[in-house]
Design an enzyme around this catalytic site. Structure first.
Site, short mmCIF file in Angstrom:
data_model
loop_
_atom_site.label_atom_id
_atom_site.label_comp_id
_atom_site.label_asym_id
_atom_site.label_seq_id
_atom_site.Cartn_x
_atom_site.Cartn_y
_atom_site.Cartn_z
N HIS A 195 0.83 -1.20 0.00
CA HIS A 195 0.00 0.00 0.00
C HIS A 195 0.86 1.25 0.00
O HIS A 195 2.01 1.24 0.47
CB HIS A 195 -0.98 0.02 1.18
CG HIS A 195 -0.32 0.10 2.53
ND1 HIS A 195 0.28 -0.98 3.13
CD2 HIS A 195 -0.18 1.14 3.38
CE1 HIS A 195 0.76 -0.61 4.31
NE2 HIS A 195 0.50 0.68 4.48
N HIS A 245 0.68 5.42 1.03
CA HIS A 245 -0.04 6.47 1.76
C HIS A 245 -0.06 7.72 0.88
O HIS A 245 0.96 8.10 0.32
CB HIS A 245 0.69 6.82 3.07
CG HIS A 245 0.62 5.73 4.08
ND1 HIS A 245 -0.33 5.70 5.07
CD2 HIS A 245 1.39 4.63 4.26
CE1 HIS A 245 -0.14 4.63 5.82
NE2 HIS A 245 0.90 3.96 5.34
#
Length: 105
Positions: free
Chosen positions: A87, A89
Site C-alpha cells: 500500500h 499512503h
C-alpha cells in the site's frame, strides 16, 4: 473491504486510512496480496500511481486548502510497516501544518 472505495482499477484500490494522520489521508492498495510495493509487479505499481494521480485531483477539489502531499510506503517492520499488504499512503498537506508524526517502532 470495510472502508468505502474511493477509486479502483483492475489492479489497485483506494480507500481512506482508518487511522489518518491528516484529514483525507488515503491508502492505495494492490488487489493482489503481496507484502509490500517492492513485491508488486510493475503493472500493479503503475496502477497504484494512476489511482494516486486521480485521487490527488479529487482531494484538491474536496479541500482547496490542500497544497501538497506526502506520498510513500513503509517497507518492513523496522521502517514502520504495520500492515503487510502492499500500500501507498497519500497524505494531503495544508499550509501551516506541523510535519506528520514519525513512524513508531
Amino acid at each position: 473491504m470495510a472502508s468505502q472505495v474511493l477509486a479502483e482499477n483492475g489492479l489497485a484500490i483506494a480507500i481512506r486510512d482508518k487511522y489518518p494522520v491528516r484529514p483525507l489521508h488515503s491508502l492505495i492498495l494492490t488487489k493482489r496480496h503481496v507484502a509490500d510495493v517492492f513485491a508488486a509487479s510493475a503493472e500493479e505499481r503503475e496502477a497504484m500511481h494512476s489511482l494516486a494521480d486521480s485521487l490527488t485531483a479529487a482531494i484538491k477539489r474536496e479541500d482547496p486548502t490542500v497544497s501538497g502531499f506526502n506520498f510513500g510506503s513503509n517497507i518492513g517492520a523496522v521502517a514502520g510497516q504495520k500492515i503487510f499488504h502492499a500500500h501507498l499512503h497519500l497524505i494531503p498537506r495544508r499550509p501551516h501544518e506541523a510535519p506528520p508524526p514519525a513512524a513508531k517502532p
